[in-house]
Design a protein around this motif. Structure first.
Motif, mmCIF file in Angstrom:
data_model
loop_
_atom_site.group_PDB
_atom_site.id
_atom_site.type_symbol
_atom_site.label_atom_id
_atom_site.label_comp_id
_atom_site.label_asym_id
_atom_site.label_seq_id
_atom_site.Cartn_x
_atom_site.Cartn_y
_atom_site.Cartn_z
ATOM 1 N N ARG A 1 -2.072 1.519 -8.020
ATOM 2 C CA ARG A 1 -1.724 0.591 -6.953
ATOM 3 C C ARG A 1 -0.873 -0.561 -7.479
ATOM 4 O O ARG A 1 0.029 -1.029 -6.810
ATOM 5 C CB ARG A 1 -3.008 0.077 -6.291
ATOM 6 C CG ARG A 1 -3.827 1.183 -5.614
ATOM 7 C CD ARG A 1 -3.164 1.637 -4.331
ATOM 8 N NE ARG A 1 -2.979 0.505 -3.463
ATOM 9 C CZ ARG A 1 -3.922 -0.004 -2.707
ATOM 10 N NH1 ARG A 1 -5.097 0.560 -2.664
ATOM 11 N NH2 ARG A 1 -3.683 -1.049 -1.965
ATOM 12 N N HIS B 1 0.839 -1.206 0.000
ATOM 13 C CA HIS B 1 0.000 0.000 0.000
ATOM 14 C C HIS B 1 0.872 1.252 0.000
ATOM 15 O O HIS B 1 1.825 1.347 0.780
ATOM 16 C CB HIS B 1 -0.922 -0.003 1.224
ATOM 17 C CG HIS B 1 -2.083 0.929 1.064
ATOM 18 N ND1 HIS B 1 -1.956 2.289 1.219
ATOM 19 C CD2 HIS B 1 -3.373 0.703 0.723
ATOM 20 C CE1 HIS B 1 -3.137 2.857 1.000
ATOM 21 N NE2 HIS B 1 -4.018 1.909 0.695
ATOM 22 N N PRO B 2 0.536 2.227 -0.869
ATOM 23 C CA PRO B 2 1.381 3.421 -0.956
ATOM 24 C C PRO B 2 1.420 4.261 0.322
ATOM 25 O O PRO B 2 2.296 5.130 0.453
ATOM 26 C CB PRO B 2 0.773 4.225 -2.124
ATOM 27 C CG PRO B 2 -0.564 3.631 -2.370
ATOM 28 C CD PRO B 2 -0.522 2.224 -1.883
ATOM 29 N N ALA B 3 0.511 4.005 1.270
ATOM 30 C CA ALA B 3 0.555 4.758 2.524
ATOM 31 C C ALA B 3 1.662 4.237 3.443
ATOM 32 O O ALA B 3 1.941 4.845 4.479
ATOM 33 C CB ALA B 3 -0.798 4.680 3.236
ATOM 34 N N ILE C 1 -5.829 0.673 6.576
ATOM 35 C CA ILE C 1 -5.463 0.180 5.244
ATOM 36 C C ILE C 1 -6.269 -1.089 4.985
ATOM 37 O O ILE C 1 -6.216 -2.030 5.771
ATOM 38 C CB ILE C 1 -3.943 -0.088 5.154
ATOM 39 C CG1 ILE C 1 -3.201 1.249 5.159
ATOM 40 C CG2 ILE C 1 -3.596 -0.894 3.899
ATOM 41 C CD1 ILE C 1 -1.696 1.134 5.138
ATOM 42 N N PRO C 2 -7.053 -1.109 3.911
ATOM 43 C CA PRO C 2 -7.977 -2.233 3.713
ATOM 44 C C PRO C 2 -7.293 -3.472 3.172
ATOM 45 O O PRO C 2 -6.184 -3.406 2.647
ATOM 46 C CB PRO C 2 -8.972 -1.691 2.685
ATOM 47 C CG PRO C 2 -8.199 -0.698 1.900
ATOM 48 C CD PRO C 2 -7.160 -0.114 2.827
#
Lengths: 117, 422
Positions: free
Chosen positions: B194, B130-132, B181-182
């Motif tokens: 993504r 995830h980019p976060a 974050i899912p």
């Protein structure tokens, strides 16, 4: 989950806008606000007066000191926020990307801590 | 209680340990991925419970012998461990989760012997990448969750202390949980962005291993891991040409691994590599893969880079290289990756196609010369082109400039040799 979307932007950009540009921007914000509300995700949101209006208060050793200006001098300033309730970070990020300031400034996405009472 | 238990037979412990490692490596990704789903999408709880189950396997298997279905054993044990973990917590939210999980587990008891493990690895991969999350955490999480690498193994691979790596993973897991974050494959509008994060994590793993070979270090395993991740991803997303493109790109590089460094571990440039040591079977496979991907007519940066690598790979001798085709491919690549390093490589291709003098002029463009002022490969490229033109003094100057800007031992030796041979 609840997320606070903090809108950071260089205030001087808005200052140099023509009346027409300003109206366009406001219309975009109104449209965005309507969209989040209609999606059932909006809990709240406000625009803030520029940091020139800010006052910072600190209490140290029982003594309050007051200073003119924001907590920290930064290139981009906190100019407003939205509080939303969405299923997850992806949804919050998608809303953040739709805020007009995302194109010129930055949107900080922060999950809200919920305390059990 | 434990006094009653017979001691494991000599060798049983080692054998069981190998079996655990094998199951974790081969099936760990699938087991963990399914576990996250059955725990309602909680990656962190699943990961913790999975580690608990692995620890239990290390304890039990030497004594009890290998279970008939080792992956299934891990699933069932991890589910119980998750429930234990929830019970130890005491918040109201967790009580709710515990009840829900207990209900789920009751249902799962029925197929205890052979629990079905649906393939949820794609969701797992997207969560880990995830980019976060910070990039280095994405890499570590992906290798751990998808490839079953342990924390000590990861620390060795990335040459960081185990504690540092452990902290990276703990922080990332905490962020996954607190920031929501899912656990799912992104919807179509978000998929390209993504997916590019997933591809770049895999390519980073590969490059980490690739750079290590030239550093005289044995970290080539990372190349194998990246290739394996590429294969899994292509199996899961067979319609995405960029996935096939990345896989072909990595295979084409990997096919040349034996020729990349000499007996002393010093870098050998493409031009001087012994092409008879290239792995022709892999090159052909990669080339075919790339052609199929390109036929989908959705070109992207990995397919173009693979195409460049393929032009090199099919040339029998260095002088047979179709440099004009490479120049054209770089023109396409810079549309996708407008970065100075791409411009630098494009300029070198122009030099090889049209002559060193034209190449040298290209290198002085502000888009290259300014941002890459302190990049050793810009100076090395200048030096090489001056050398080809017989401008010895200038070449020597540029080799020294390049040497002043690199610490990689293999590259330093290479540059020193070049300088000495002028």
């Amino acid at each position: 989950m609840q997320y606070l979307l903090l809108i950071y932007e260089d205030e001087s950009v808005a200052k140099d806008m023509s009346a027409e540009q300003n109206k366009d921007l406001m219309d975009r914000y109104f449209a965005f606000t309507r969209e989040v509300r209609e999606a059932g995700a909006l809990l709240g949101g406000d625009a803030l007066h520029p940091v020139a209006s800010a006052t910072t208060v600190r209490v140290r050793g029982g003594r309050a000191t007051t200073t003119d200006g924001p907590f920290a001098e930064t290139k981009e300033q906190l100019g407003g926020y939205y509080l939303i309730d969405v299923p997850d970070l992806d949804a919050a990020m998608a809303w953040a990307a739709k805020i007009p300031a995302a194109e010129t400034g930055s949107i900080e996405v922060r999950p809200v801590m919920i305390f059990e009472t | 209680m434990s006094a009653e238990r017979p001691a494991p037979a000599p060798g049983a412990w080692l054998e069981a340990r190998r079996a655990v490692e094998r199951v974790v490596r081969d099936d760990g990704g699938r087991v963990l991925a399914g576990l996250v789903r059955s725990l309602g999408g909680s990656f962190v709880l699943a990961e913790d419970a999975f580690q608990d189950a692995v620890a239990q396997a290390l304890e039990r298997w030497p004594v009890d012998g290998l279970p008939a279905n080792p992956a299934g054993w891990l699933v069932v044990t991890a589910r119980r461990k998750a429930l234990d973990r929830l019970r130890r917590r005491s918040t109201r939210q967790d009580k709710q989760a515990e009840l829900e999980l207990a209900a789920r587990l009751d249902q799962a008891e029925a197929d205890e012997e052979a629990p079905e493990i649906p393939d949820e690895r794609l969701a797992l991969l997207f969560t880990c990448c995830h980019p976060a999350l910070p990039e280095e955490a994405r890499v570590a999480l992906t290798l751990r969750a998808m490839c079953g690498l342990s924390t000590p193994e990861l620390a060795r691979c990335f040459l960081v202390p185990e504690a540092t790596l452990q902290q990276r993973i703990v922080r990332a897991k905490k962020k996954i949980e607190t920031s929501g974050i899912p656990y799912r494959v992104p919807a179509l509008p978000e998929l390209p962005e993504r997916l590019s994060s997933v591809l770049s994590v895999i390519y980073l793993v590969f490059n980490e291993g690739y750079a290590a070979t030239a550093g005289g270090l044995l970290r080539t395993d990372l190349c194998e891991e990246a290739l394996r991740l590429g294969a899994i991803l292509e199996e899961l997303l067979p319609e995405e040409p960029e996935v096939a493109g990345l896989r072909a790109l990595m295979e084409l590089h990997h096919a040349r691994r034996a020729a990349r460094v000499d007996a002393e571990g010093v870098l050998v440039t493409l031009e001087d590599q012994d092409r008879s040591t290239w792995d022709r079977a892999t090159i052909e496979r990669a080339d075919a893969r790339l052609k199929t991907a390109l036929a989908r007519r959705r070109v992207g940066p990995y397919q173009i880079q693979a195409a460049i690598a393929a032009v090199h790979a099919v040339a029998q001798r260095a002088e047979d290289t179709d440099w004009w085709q490479i120049v054209g491919l770089y023109d396409a690549l810079r549309q996708f990756v407008p970065q100075p390093v791409v411009e630098l490589n494009a300029a070198v291709a122009v030099a090889m196609a049209a002559g060193p003098e034209i190449g040298l002029r290209r290198l002085e463009q502000p888009a290259i010369a300014e941002p890459l002022r302190d990049y050793h490969l810009l100076h090395a490229a200048r030096a090489d082109l001056c050398r080809r033109l017989g401008r010895v003094e200038e070449a020597a100057h540029h080799y020294r400039e390049a040497l002043a800007r690199t610490t990689n031992a293999s590259e330093r030796t290479y540059l020193e040799r070049r300088l000495a041979s002028l």
